[in-house]
Write an enzyme that holds these catalytic residues in place. Structure first.
Site, PDB file in Angstrom:
ATOM      1  N   SER A  16       5.713   2.896   3.128  1.00  0.00           N
ATOM      2  CA  SER A  16       4.940   2.585   4.328  1.00  0.00           C
ATOM      3  C   SER A  16       4.420   1.154   4.266  1.00  0.00           C
ATOM      4  CB  SER A  16       3.761   3.558   4.484  1.00  0.00           C
ATOM      5  OG  SER A  16       2.879   3.435   3.382  1.00  0.00           O
ATOM      6  N   VAL A  59       3.063   4.489 -10.518  1.00  0.00           N
ATOM      7  CA  VAL A  59       3.088   3.212 -11.252  1.00  0.00           C
ATOM      8  C   VAL A  59       2.126   3.179 -12.433  1.00  0.00           C
ATOM      9  CG1 VAL A  59       3.884   1.892  -9.251  1.00  0.00           C
ATOM     10  CG2 VAL A  59       1.417   2.080  -9.710  1.00  0.00           C
ATOM     11  N   CYS A  85       4.359  -3.710  -3.955  1.00  0.00           N
ATOM     12  CA  CYS A  85       3.375  -3.475  -2.895  1.00  0.00           C
ATOM     13  C   CYS A  85       2.490  -2.258  -3.171  1.00  0.00           C
ATOM     14  CB  CYS A  85       4.080  -3.278  -1.553  1.00  0.00           C
ATOM     15  SG  CYS A  85       4.960  -4.726  -0.942  1.00  0.00           S
ATOM     16  N   TYR A 167     -11.730  -3.622  -6.720  1.00  0.00           N
ATOM     17  CA  TYR A 167     -10.562  -4.057  -5.956  1.00  0.00           C
ATOM     18  C   TYR A 167     -10.330  -5.555  -6.143  1.00  0.00           C
ATOM     19  CZ  TYR A 167      -7.400  -4.716  -1.984  1.00  0.00           C
ATOM     20  OH  TYR A 167      -6.318  -5.044  -1.185  1.00  0.00           O
ATOM     21  N   LYS A 171      -7.086  -7.446  -7.952  1.00  0.00           N
ATOM     22  CA  LYS A 171      -6.233  -8.398  -7.238  1.00  0.00           C
ATOM     23  C   LYS A 171      -6.346  -9.808  -7.819  1.00  0.00           C
ATOM     24  CE  LYS A 171      -4.459  -5.465  -4.342  1.00  0.00           C
ATOM     25  NZ  LYS A 171      -3.014  -5.124  -4.408  1.00  0.00           N
ATOM     26  N   PHE A 200      -4.440  -6.696   7.370  1.00  0.00           N
ATOM     27  CA  PHE A 200      -3.140  -6.339   7.930  1.00  0.00           C
ATOM     28  C   PHE A 200      -3.148  -4.939   8.537  1.00  0.00           C
ATOM     29  CE2 PHE A 200      -1.491 -10.103   6.248  1.00  0.00           C
ATOM     30  CZ  PHE A 200      -0.169 -10.262   6.644  1.00  0.00           C
ATOM     31  N   THR A 202      -2.011  -2.033   8.039  1.00  0.00           N
ATOM     32  CA  THR A 202      -1.488  -1.081   7.062  1.00  0.00           C
ATOM     33  C   THR A 202      -1.889   0.326   7.493  1.00  0.00           C
ATOM     34  OG1 THR A 202      -3.479  -1.246   5.728  1.00  0.00           O
ATOM     35  CG2 THR A 202      -1.691  -2.791   5.230  1.00  0.00           C
TER      36      THR A 202
END
Length: 261
Positions: A16, A59, A85, A167, A171, A200, A202
């Site tokens: 997605s 992952v 991603c 977060y 990143k 974005f 998403t």
């Protein structure tokens, strides 16, 4: 790098959002695409749409990622392209005081580590295993290029907001490892770049109330809208196709700089 049906790619988080858009863009160039994701129904649907293969992958697990690469390579051969991603988010202050009763709580280290394991360590795990595989390939061109890797960070890695400590740290780690990995792999002809998306469209964002999305869009200097996954995919393809693009962290954000909250 030349993109055609002699080249294969692995996209993590490919079921997605940014990953699916990138998978579609690569497939449109003839590239054979494998999708790593935990969303089986969505992943299989995208794979069927583009003539790719879906691999159910977590992952955070060595065994799961290794099995995913084995399945992808059995179907398409060794990948020359990896786009990472896969990721998630969570919001919690480092420490906070309740407005109701004044009680104080802190961000549990286990919860912090959970996000780091997915966004940062999960990305590194896929990069390291893919790069080792790419090293077995013959160079594709006169530059000696064997492969290209694109990672996904976030503008939060540079200007994280209140409640984004885990977060933002995850990143920022992805940003921080871009150049060292590019240097580690330079003698093998494998390039590494990172995209820092802003706000974005998403799946997570699309579920937000319209007034929230409108307010976020209004905060973007120009254009005043949310980013489109296809725009992320366009930059990812540029990073892959342009052989002089290496070791870079690039914001894709409409010039936004995130406010404290």
């Amino acid at each position: 790098m030349k993109l055609d049906n002699t080249v294969s790619a692995v996209i993590t988080g490919g079921a997605s959002g940014l990953g699916a858009a990138t998978a579609r863009a690569l497939a449109a160039k003839g590239v054979k695409v494998a999708l790593f994701d935990l969303q089986k129904d969505k992943g299989e649907a995208v794979a069927a749409e583009i003539g790719g293969v879906f691999c159910e992958v977590n992952v955070t697990s060595d065994e799961s990622v290794i099995a995913g690469f084995e399945k992808a390579r059995a179907a398409h051969g060794q990948e020359r392209i990896l786009v990472c991603c896969a990721g998630t988010g969570a919001a919690m202050k480092t420490a906070s005081r309740s407005k109701q009763d004044g009680s104080i709580k802190h961000y549990p280290a286990d919860a912090f580590n959970w996000l780091i394991q997915i966004n940062l360590v999960g990305t590194f795990r896929c990069v390291a295993l893919s790069a080792a595989g790419m090293m077995t390939l013959e160079p594709q061109n006169e530059d000696g290029e064997r492969g290209a890797i694109v990672n996904t960070a976030s503008v939060a890695g540079e200007d994280g907001q209140m409640g984004q400590v885990a977060y933002a740290a995850s990143k920022a780690g992805v940003i921080g490892m871009t150049l060292p990995i590019a240097r580690d792999l330079m003698s093998e002809g494998i390039r590494v770049n990172t995209i820092l998306p802003g706000i974005f469209e998403t799946p997570l964002m699309l579920g937000a109330p319209q007034q929230v999305k409108d307010a976020l869009a209004a905060s973007v200097p120009f254009p005043k809208r949310l980013g489109k996954p296809e725009e992320y995919a366009g930059l990812a393809l540029t990073m892959i196709e342009n052989s002089y693009f290496n070791g870079e962290d690039v914001r894709l954000d409409g010039a936004i700089r995130m406010a404290p909250r």
